[in-house]
Design a protein around this motif. Structure first.
Motif, PDB file in Angstrom:
ATOM      1  N   HIS A 199       0.975  -1.102   0.135  1.00 23.14           N
ATOM      2  CA  HIS A 199       0.013  -0.045   0.104  1.00 23.14           C
ATOM      3  C   HIS A 199       1.021   1.052  -0.023  1.00 23.14           C
ATOM      4  O   HIS A 199       1.664   1.304   0.875  1.00 23.14           O
ATOM      5  CB  HIS A 199      -0.920  -0.032   1.071  1.00 23.14           C
ATOM      6  N   ARG A 200       0.797   2.043  -0.951  1.00 23.19           N
ATOM      7  CA  ARG A 200       1.496   3.368  -1.195  1.00 23.19           C
ATOM      8  C   ARG A 200       0.759   4.736  -1.346  1.00 23.19           C
ATOM      9  O   ARG A 200      -0.335   4.556  -1.996  1.00 23.19           O
ATOM     10  CB  ARG A 200       2.617   3.170  -2.186  1.00 23.19           C
ATOM     11  N   THR A 201       1.225   5.766  -1.002  1.00 25.94           N
ATOM     12  CA  THR A 201       0.526   6.869  -1.150  1.00 25.94           C
ATOM     13  C   THR A 201       1.585   7.849  -1.931  1.00 25.94           C
ATOM     14  O   THR A 201       2.881   8.160  -1.115  1.00 25.94           O
ATOM     15  CB  THR A 201       0.123   7.612   0.231  1.00 25.94           C
ATOM     16  N   GLU A 202       1.285   8.316  -3.041  1.00 26.67           N
ATOM     17  CA  GLU A 202       2.151   9.392  -3.787  1.00 26.67           C
ATOM     18  C   GLU A 202       1.386  10.656  -3.647  1.00 26.67           C
ATOM     19  O   GLU A 202       0.346  10.795  -4.061  1.00 26.67           O
ATOM     20  CB  GLU A 202       2.202   8.837  -5.365  1.00 26.67           C
ATOM     21  N   VAL A 203       2.144  11.520  -3.344  1.00 23.96           N
ATOM     22  CA  VAL A 203       1.700  12.910  -3.019  1.00 23.96           C
ATOM     23  C   VAL A 203       2.068  14.012  -4.223  1.00 23.96           C
ATOM     24  O   VAL A 203       3.067  13.544  -5.063  1.00 23.96           O
ATOM     25  CB  VAL A 203       2.155  13.620  -1.755  1.00 23.96           C
ATOM     26  N   ASN A 204       1.237  14.884  -4.452  1.00 26.50           N
ATOM     27  CA  ASN A 204       1.584  16.222  -5.281  1.00 26.50           C
ATOM     28  C   ASN A 204       1.569  15.669  -6.827  1.00 26.50           C
ATOM     29  O   ASN A 204       2.779  15.782  -7.429  1.00 26.50           O
ATOM     30  CB  ASN A 204       2.913  16.836  -4.762  1.00 26.50           C
ATOM     31  N   LYS A 205       0.623  15.156  -7.253  1.00 24.42           N
ATOM     32  CA  LYS A 205       0.663  14.799  -8.630  1.00 24.42           C
ATOM     33  C   LYS A 205      -0.064  15.933  -9.622  1.00 24.42           C
ATOM     34  O   LYS A 205      -1.387  16.344  -9.176  1.00 24.42           O
ATOM     35  CB  LYS A 205      -0.178  13.409  -8.794  1.00 24.42           C
TER      36      LYS A 205
ATOM     37  N   TYR B 166      -5.689  -2.075 -21.736  1.00 21.79           N
ATOM     38  CA  TYR B 166      -6.867  -1.698 -21.072  1.00 21.79           C
ATOM     39  C   TYR B 166      -8.062  -1.560 -22.235  1.00 21.79           C
ATOM     40  O   TYR B 166      -9.026  -2.159 -21.780  1.00 21.79           O
ATOM     41  CB  TYR B 166      -6.391  -0.300 -20.360  1.00 21.79           C
ATOM     42  N   GLY B 167      -7.603  -0.838 -23.172  1.00 21.39           N
ATOM     43  CA  GLY B 167      -8.781  -0.772 -24.218  1.00 21.39           C
ATOM     44  C   GLY B 167      -9.023   0.816 -24.536  1.00 21.39           C
ATOM     45  O   GLY B 167      -8.073   1.847 -24.505  1.00 21.39           O
ATOM     46  N   GLN B 168     -10.379   1.251 -24.494  1.00 21.06           N
ATOM     47  CA  GLN B 168     -10.812   2.377 -24.980  1.00 21.06           C
ATOM     48  C   GLN B 168     -11.298   3.425 -23.599  1.00 21.06           C
ATOM     49  O   GLN B 168     -11.648   2.970 -22.770  1.00 21.06           O
ATOM     50  CB  GLN B 168     -12.112   2.396 -25.825  1.00 21.06           C
ATOM     51  N   ILE B 169     -10.977   4.497 -23.645  1.00 16.98           N
ATOM     52  CA  ILE B 169     -11.271   5.452 -22.830  1.00 16.98           C
ATOM     53  C   ILE B 169     -12.936   6.121 -23.133  1.00 16.98           C
ATOM     54  O   ILE B 169     -12.933   7.080 -24.263  1.00 16.98           O
ATOM     55  CB  ILE B 169     -10.527   6.617 -22.592  1.00 16.98           C
ATOM     56  N   ASN B 170     -14.010   5.485 -22.524  1.00 13.97           N
ATOM     57  CA  ASN B 170     -15.427   6.068 -22.892  1.00 13.97           C
ATOM     58  C   ASN B 170     -15.970   7.011 -21.872  1.00 13.97           C
ATOM     59  O   ASN B 170     -17.044   7.366 -21.905  1.00 13.97           O
ATOM     60  CB  ASN B 170     -16.275   4.861 -22.978  1.00 13.97           C
ATOM     61  N   GLU B 171     -15.402   6.905 -20.725  1.00 15.09           N
ATOM     62  CA  GLU B 171     -15.793   7.851 -19.730  1.00 15.09           C
ATOM     63  C   GLU B 171     -15.064   9.001 -19.185  1.00 15.09           C
ATOM     64  O   GLU B 171     -14.227   9.528 -20.206  1.00 15.09           O
ATOM     65  CB  GLU B 171     -15.993   7.210 -18.230  1.00 15.09           C
ATOM     66  N   ASP B 172     -15.233   9.851 -18.247  1.00 19.89           N
ATOM     67  CA  ASP B 172     -14.516  11.002 -17.750  1.00 19.89           C
ATOM     68  C   ASP B 172     -12.815  10.348 -17.451  1.00 19.89           C
ATOM     69  O   ASP B 172     -12.949   9.361 -16.838  1.00 19.89           O
ATOM     70  CB  ASP B 172     -14.976  11.589 -16.760  1.00 19.89           C
ATOM     71  N   PHE B 173     -12.208  11.270 -17.623  1.00 22.14           N
ATOM     72  CA  PHE B 173     -10.619  10.732 -17.360  1.00 22.14           C
ATOM     73  C   PHE B 173      -9.900  11.992 -16.588  1.00 22.14           C
ATOM     74  O   PHE B 173     -10.246  13.263 -16.863  1.00 22.14           O
ATOM     75  CB  PHE B 173     -10.064  10.124 -18.365  1.00 22.14           C
ATOM     76  N   LEU B 174      -8.841  11.729 -16.012  1.00 28.47           N
ATOM     77  CA  LEU B 174      -7.945  12.512 -15.523  1.00 28.47           C
ATOM     78  C   LEU B 174      -6.632  12.032 -16.281  1.00 28.47           C
ATOM     79  O   LEU B 174      -6.257  11.333 -16.191  1.00 28.47           O
ATOM     80  CB  LEU B 174      -7.763  12.540 -13.865  1.00 28.47           C
ATOM     81  N   MET B 175      -5.871  13.287 -16.590  1.00 25.04           N
ATOM     82  CA  MET B 175      -4.495  13.117 -16.851  1.00 25.04           C
ATOM     83  C   MET B 175      -3.484  13.799 -15.982  1.00 25.04           C
ATOM     84  O   MET B 175      -3.676  14.869 -15.815  1.00 25.04           O
ATOM     85  CB  MET B 175      -4.358  13.623 -18.405  1.00 25.04           C
ATOM     86  N   ILE B 176      -2.703  13.165 -15.372  1.00 26.74           N
ATOM     87  CA  ILE B 176      -1.849  13.587 -14.446  1.00 26.74           C
ATOM     88  C   ILE B 176      -0.366  13.445 -14.597  1.00 26.74           C
ATOM     89  O   ILE B 176      -0.011  12.644 -15.625  1.00 26.74           O
ATOM     90  CB  ILE B 176      -2.014  12.777 -13.001  1.00 26.74           C
ATOM     91  N   LYS B 177       0.602  14.282 -14.183  1.00 29.33           N
ATOM     92  CA  LYS B 177       1.827  14.089 -14.428  1.00 29.33           C
ATOM     93  C   LYS B 177       2.475  12.878 -13.879  1.00 29.33           C
ATOM     94  O   LYS B 177       2.523  12.751 -12.861  1.00 29.33           O
ATOM     95  CB  LYS B 177       2.459  15.333 -13.762  1.00 29.33           C
ATOM     96  N   GLY B 178       3.545  12.156 -14.666  1.00 32.43           N
ATOM     97  CA  GLY B 178       4.192  10.802 -14.108  1.00 32.43           C
ATOM     98  C   GLY B 178       3.117   9.754 -14.196  1.00 32.43           C
ATOM     99  O   GLY B 178       2.132   9.474 -14.490  1.00 32.43           O
ATOM    100  N   ASN B 179       4.037   8.733 -13.310  1.00 38.23           N
ATOM    101  CA  ASN B 179       3.068   7.400 -13.349  1.00 38.23           C
ATOM    102  C   ASN B 179       2.420   7.053 -12.131  1.00 38.23           C
ATOM    103  O   ASN B 179       2.441   8.051 -11.058  1.00 38.23           O
ATOM    104  CB  ASN B 179       3.993   6.294 -13.591  1.00 38.23           C
ATOM    105  N   VAL B 180       1.710   6.126 -11.942  1.00 40.71           N
ATOM    106  CA  VAL B 180       0.903   5.724 -10.801  1.00 40.71           C
ATOM    107  C   VAL B 180       0.927   4.306 -10.182  1.00 40.71           C
ATOM    108  O   VAL B 180       1.740   3.660 -10.964  1.00 40.71           O
ATOM    109  CB  VAL B 180      -0.558   5.903 -10.715  1.00 40.71           C
ATOM    110  N   VAL B 181       1.062   3.970  -9.040  1.00 43.69           N
ATOM    111  CA  VAL B 181       1.375   2.648  -8.537  1.00 43.69           C
ATOM    112  C   VAL B 181       0.480   1.435  -9.117  1.00 43.69           C
ATOM    113  O   VAL B 181      -0.706   2.003  -9.443  1.00 43.69           O
ATOM    114  CB  VAL B 181       1.119   2.618  -7.038  1.00 43.69           C
ATOM    115  N   GLY B 182       1.149   0.332  -9.280  1.00 44.24           N
ATOM    116  CA  GLY B 182       0.039  -0.845  -9.544  1.00 44.24           C
ATOM    117  C   GLY B 182       0.035  -0.930 -10.940  1.00 44.24           C
ATOM    118  O   GLY B 182       0.385  -0.173 -11.682  1.00 44.24           O
ATOM    119  N   PRO B 183      -0.607  -2.266 -11.352  1.00 40.26           N
ATOM    120  CA  PRO B 183      -0.822  -2.667 -12.790  1.00 40.26           C
ATOM    121  C   PRO B 183      -1.782  -1.765 -13.581  1.00 40.26           C
ATOM    122  O   PRO B 183      -2.733  -1.227 -12.776  1.00 40.26           O
ATOM    123  CB  PRO B 183      -0.886  -4.147 -12.820  1.00 40.26           C
TER     124      PRO B 183
END
Length: 279
Positions: A162-168, A202-219
Motif C-alpha cells: 500500500h503506497r501513497t504518492e503525493v503532489n501529482k 486496457y482498451g478504450q477511454i469512454n468515460e471522464d478521465f484525469l491526465m496527471i503528471k508521471g506514473n501511478v502505482v500498480g498494474p
C-alpha cells in the motif's frame, strides 16, 4: 437436509430490499426523517458510503468497490443535508478535481511475490565460488546485540504494498463523449484521448478521465484512490499553469507512425472492408 425439502437461504435474496421499501410509504419516510434528525443531534462525524460503477467499464470485474468518505466542514445539520443531497447520485471526476491542481494517489503496487535480497534490495552478489549460493548477504550482523537489525537486507515479500504518492499535477480533466479530448491550442487535430489500437491491456477511454503528471502505482485496471492534497502549496512549481502543446495518440502496440485513423488511411489508402462499406 431432507430429500424433497426446499429451503430458501438469506444469501439468495436481493440485498437492501427492505431498506428500499422504506421510501415507498409515508411511515417509512417518517422513520427515515427521524433517523436523519438523530444523526444531526447525536453524531460527531458523518460519513457517506460510496461505490464504483463497474458497468461503465468493460472489465471482468462486476462487483463494485465500496468506500466510506467523511464529510468535513460546517455544522452537523449542514453535513447531514449535504450527504442526503448526494444519496443515489453519481459523482463525476470533474466535480472534484480541476486542471493545475495537485492531488494524491493511493493504491497498491505491482506484486512480485517472495524475492531474495539481490532483487529486493539490490545488494551486491558474492563471488562465484561462494558456498551455498551467491545471491545472499554475507554477514547479517555482529554477535551482540544477539538479534538481526531491522536495517539488514532480508528476503521476503516484494511488491503488492500500500503506497501513497503525493503532489501529482493534474494536466487535463476529460469529459465523456468529447471527440477532441486530445486536441490542444497548438495541435488542432480532431482526435480523442484513446491512442490508435487502444491503451495496451486496457482498451478504450469512454468515460471522464484525469491526465496527471508521471506514473501511478500498480498494474493496469487496478483500483486507485484519488484525494485532494492535504498541504497548502506556495512553491512556484505547484502554482504554475499547465499549457499542453501536444498529446501523442499514436499506437502503443506498434511503431506509432500515425496519430489518427484518418491519417493512416490517407497515407496507406482504404482497406477492402472500408471500400465495401462505402459501396
Amino acid at each position: 437436509m431432507r430429500s424433497g425439502s426446499v429451503f430458501r437461504y438469506r444469501c439468495k435474496k436481493k440485498a437492501h430490499t427492505r431498506t428500499g421499501q422504506k421510501w415507498a410509504d409515508e411511515d417509512g419516510k417518517k422513520s427515515i426523517d427521524a433517523d436523519f434528525d438523530k444523526m444531526t443531534k447525536y453524531c460527531v462525524a458523518i460519513r457517506v458510503l460510496c461505490h464504483t460503477q463497474p458497468k461503465l467499464f468493460k472489465l471482468q470485474e462486476k462487483k463494485a468497490n465500496i468506500m466510506e468518505i467523511q464529510i468535513n466542514g460546517g455544522e452537523m445539520a449542514d453535513k447531514v443535508a449535504f450527504a442526503r443531497s448526494l444519496l443515489e447520485k453519481p459523482i463525476s471526476v470533474k466535480d472534484l478535481f480541476a486542471q493545475n491542481e495537485l492531488i494524491d494517489v493511493i493504491g497498491v503496487t505491482r506484486g512480485h511475490g517472495y524475492n531474495g535480497v539481490t532483487f529486493r534490495w539490490g545488494t551486491k552478489k558474492l563471488p562465484r565460488k561462494t558456498h551455498k549460493g551467491l545471491r545472499k548477504v554475507a554477514c547479517i550482523g555482529a554477535w551482540h546485540p544477539s538479534r538481526v537489525c531491522f536495517s539488514v537486507p532480508r528476503a521476503g515479500q516484494y511488491g503488492y504494498h500500500h503506497r501513497t504518492e503525493v503532489n501529482k499535477k493534474v494536466y487535463r480533466v476529460g469529459v465523456k463523449g468529447d471527440p477532441n479530448s486530445a486536441s490542444t491550442a497548438f495541435d488542432l487535430t480532431d482526435k480523442p484521448i484513446t491512442p490508435m489500437g487502444g491503451f495496451s491491456h486496457y482498451g478504450q477511454i469512454n468515460e471522464d478521465f484525469l491526465m496527471i503528471k508521471g506514473n501511478v502505482v500498480g498494474p493496469r485496471k487496478r483500483l486507485l484512490t484519488l484525494r485532494k492534497s492535504l498541504l497548502v502549496h506556495t512553491k512556484r512549481v505547484a502554482l504554475e499553469k499547465i499549457n499542453l502543446k501536444y498529446i501523442d495518440t499514436a499506437s502503443k502496440w506498434g511503431h506509432g507512425r500515425f496519430q489518427t485513423d484518418a491519417e493512416k488511411k490517407a497515407f496507406q489508402g482504404l482497406l477492402k472492408k472500408d471500400r465495401e462499406a462505402m459501396e
